[in-house]
Write a protein that holds these residues in place. Sequence first.
Motif, short mmCIF file in Angstrom:
data_model
loop_
_atom_site.label_atom_id
_atom_site.label_comp_id
_atom_site.label_asym_id
_atom_site.label_seq_id
_atom_site.Cartn_x
_atom_site.Cartn_y
_atom_site.Cartn_z
N THR A 42 0.85 -1.19 0.00
CA THR A 42 0.00 0.00 0.00
C THR A 42 0.88 1.24 0.00
O THR A 42 2.11 1.14 0.13
N SER A 43 0.29 2.41 -0.12
CA SER A 43 1.08 3.64 -0.08
C SER A 43 1.81 3.77 1.25
O SER A 43 2.97 4.21 1.30
N ASP A 44 1.15 3.40 2.35
CA ASP A 44 1.83 3.42 3.65
C ASP A 44 2.96 2.39 3.69
O ASP A 44 4.01 2.63 4.28
N GLY A 45 2.72 1.25 3.05
CA GLY A 45 3.76 0.22 2.98
C GLY A 45 4.97 0.69 2.19
O GLY A 45 6.11 0.39 2.55
N VAL A 46 4.72 1.43 1.11
CA VAL A 46 5.83 1.99 0.32
C VAL A 46 6.63 2.97 1.17
O VAL A 46 7.87 2.96 1.15
N THR A 47 5.93 3.82 1.91
CA THR A 47 6.61 4.78 2.78
C THR A 47 7.50 4.06 3.80
O THR A 47 8.65 4.45 4.02
N ALA A 48 6.97 3.00 4.40
CA ALA A 48 7.74 2.23 5.38
C ALA A 48 8.93 1.54 4.72
O ALA A 48 10.03 1.48 5.30
N PHE A 49 8.72 1.02 3.51
CA PHE A 49 9.82 0.36 2.81
C PHE A 49 10.93 1.35 2.46
O PHE A 49 12.12 1.04 2.59
N LYS A 270 -1.89 10.75 -12.14
CA LYS A 270 -2.10 11.59 -10.97
C LYS A 270 -1.72 10.79 -9.72
O LYS A 270 -2.39 9.83 -9.34
N GLY A 271 -0.62 11.20 -9.11
CA GLY A 271 -0.08 10.43 -8.00
C GLY A 271 0.66 9.20 -8.50
O GLY A 271 0.73 8.93 -9.71
N TYR A 272 1.24 8.45 -7.56
CA TYR A 272 1.98 7.25 -7.95
C TYR A 272 1.05 6.17 -8.46
O TYR A 272 -0.12 6.08 -8.07
N LEU A 273 1.59 5.32 -9.33
CA LEU A 273 0.87 4.13 -9.75
C LEU A 273 0.75 3.17 -8.57
O LEU A 273 1.61 3.15 -7.68
N PRO A 274 -0.28 2.34 -8.53
CA PRO A 274 -0.32 1.28 -7.51
C PRO A 274 0.89 0.37 -7.66
O PRO A 274 1.31 0.07 -8.80
N TYR A 275 1.43 -0.07 -6.54
CA TYR A 275 2.62 -0.92 -6.58
C TYR A 275 2.21 -2.36 -6.87
O TYR A 275 1.88 -3.12 -5.96
N ARG A 312 10.33 3.95 -9.17
CA ARG A 312 9.86 5.23 -8.62
C ARG A 312 8.50 5.62 -9.17
O ARG A 312 7.86 6.52 -8.63
N THR A 313 8.01 4.97 -10.23
CA THR A 313 6.64 5.25 -10.68
C THR A 313 5.61 4.81 -9.64
O THR A 313 4.49 5.31 -9.63
N VAL A 314 6.00 3.88 -8.77
CA VAL A 314 5.09 3.44 -7.70
C VAL A 314 5.48 4.04 -6.35
O VAL A 314 4.91 3.70 -5.32
N GLY A 315 6.48 4.94 -6.37
CA GLY A 315 6.89 5.63 -5.16
C GLY A 315 8.03 5.00 -4.40
O GLY A 315 8.46 5.53 -3.38
N VAL A 316 8.55 3.87 -4.88
CA VAL A 316 9.69 3.22 -4.23
C VAL A 316 10.97 3.91 -4.66
O VAL A 316 11.23 4.06 -5.86
N VAL A 317 11.77 4.34 -3.70
CA VAL A 317 13.04 5.04 -3.98
C VAL A 317 14.19 4.08 -3.70
O VAL A 317 14.43 3.70 -2.55
N LEU A 318 14.90 3.70 -4.75
CA LEU A 318 16.02 2.77 -4.63
C LEU A 318 17.35 3.51 -4.79
O LEU A 318 17.38 4.61 -5.34
N PRO A 319 18.45 2.90 -4.37
CA PRO A 319 19.76 3.45 -4.72
C PRO A 319 19.91 3.52 -6.23
O PRO A 319 19.26 2.76 -6.97
N ARG A 320 20.78 4.38 -6.69
CA ARG A 320 20.97 4.57 -8.13
C ARG A 320 21.82 3.48 -8.76
O ARG A 320 21.54 3.04 -9.88
#
Length: 420
Positions: A42-49, A270-275, A312-320
């Motif tokens: 979920t969006s909260d799960g993405v934030t926690a991840f 509009k906003g991130y795609l669902p993960y 990052r289209t789903v809001g997950v930010v990874l190392p480059r």
Amino acid sequence: MSIFLLAVPMAASAAGITNYPQLLTADYWTAKNPTGDKLILTSDGVTAFNTKVRNASRSVPSLLIYPGTVSGDALKTRIMNYQVLEDDLYLHGNKVSEHYKDILRKQTNVSAIPNRVNVRYAVTVRRTPVRNLPTGEGLYYYAGERNFDVLQETSLDPGESVIVLHESANKYFYYVQSVNYSGWVSKFNLGFTDRKTWLQYADPKEFLVVTGANVSLKTGAEQVVYQQGSRMLLDSEQAATYTVEAPTRATNGNLRKEKLLVPKTAQVHKGYLPYTANNIVRSALEFINMPYGWGGQKNSVDCSSLVFNAYRTVGVVLPRDADEQENTAGTKTLLQGLGDSAKTATIKELAPGACLYMDGHVVMYLGNINGVPYVVHSLGSCFVNGQRRVVMKVVVSDLSLQRLNGETFLSELNNAMEFK
């Protein structure tokens, strides 16, 4: 014709890098994954991840809580990474002199760094190269090389908030910290602002995310490229368009906002795609056949930025970088030491969108055909019977491609990562 019936001739004719049309489409691979639209986080799960990623990877700090001052000595240590200058390098086909290397070192201006550095806030106003040293000139390991500039680290998209830490001696470059990289950027690509305005871009409440490979907007007389996963600050929504606040640079170097219309037919969301696995696969395949872009050059992707952009289209930010992605938060599956049959069996149990890592390269798993795993990746080259084959584009392939040592990609795999 069913997917099952198509699979047999495809598997027979698509060994190595495939140009079989169906295998290059997201529709083919998503149709093969019956659980592909199931929400992974979920969006909260993405934030926690993302918090777990930041805790696991030093290159991904939280800019929102970045300190207002930093240690000058620590900053000097980061900037004085001159290891690349120890090698023979070429500029415009000519070997670089030691004198030129000394000029580059002096341009880092480390003697001007105080004991405590007050940070400043800026936003990128166009697609922006991030450089290892404060110069826009490309340096290469070979006189005839033009694709792999050793000073090119990555590229930032318009609208990215950065922390400005230092200025070059000639005042044309700034050393910045971005969401997952630090390095030198041209001053002409930044608009300085106060922290309150900066936060609107760093932590937007309403935004569009780019879902295609690239979306271009005209700001003033300039076409500005936003790459996949970048965000546009949303001002308002109309029946057929969105109005966004695009960042531009005033003549005094400060940030200025320009309201632009983005048609709803553009590849934005509009906003991130669902993960979901399907959304990750769709995003990665947007780049198919685009040129290999080392460090984001050519307005394209290399192997690790293909992964970074899709996630990052789903809001997950990874190392480059690939080696850091391989060792960040997530579910790691060990592949090193397994035989090829065991590796294949293990990969088939992964969800599409999982990433497979070997030394210096990453590929994204799409699914399998008759038990053969297929992947999408941005590929510079591979080897056939000991001969280097230049590819330089985003491809779909199986894992039978060979590396310089003659081993297949499958044999060379070390780990798989699922980012959840």
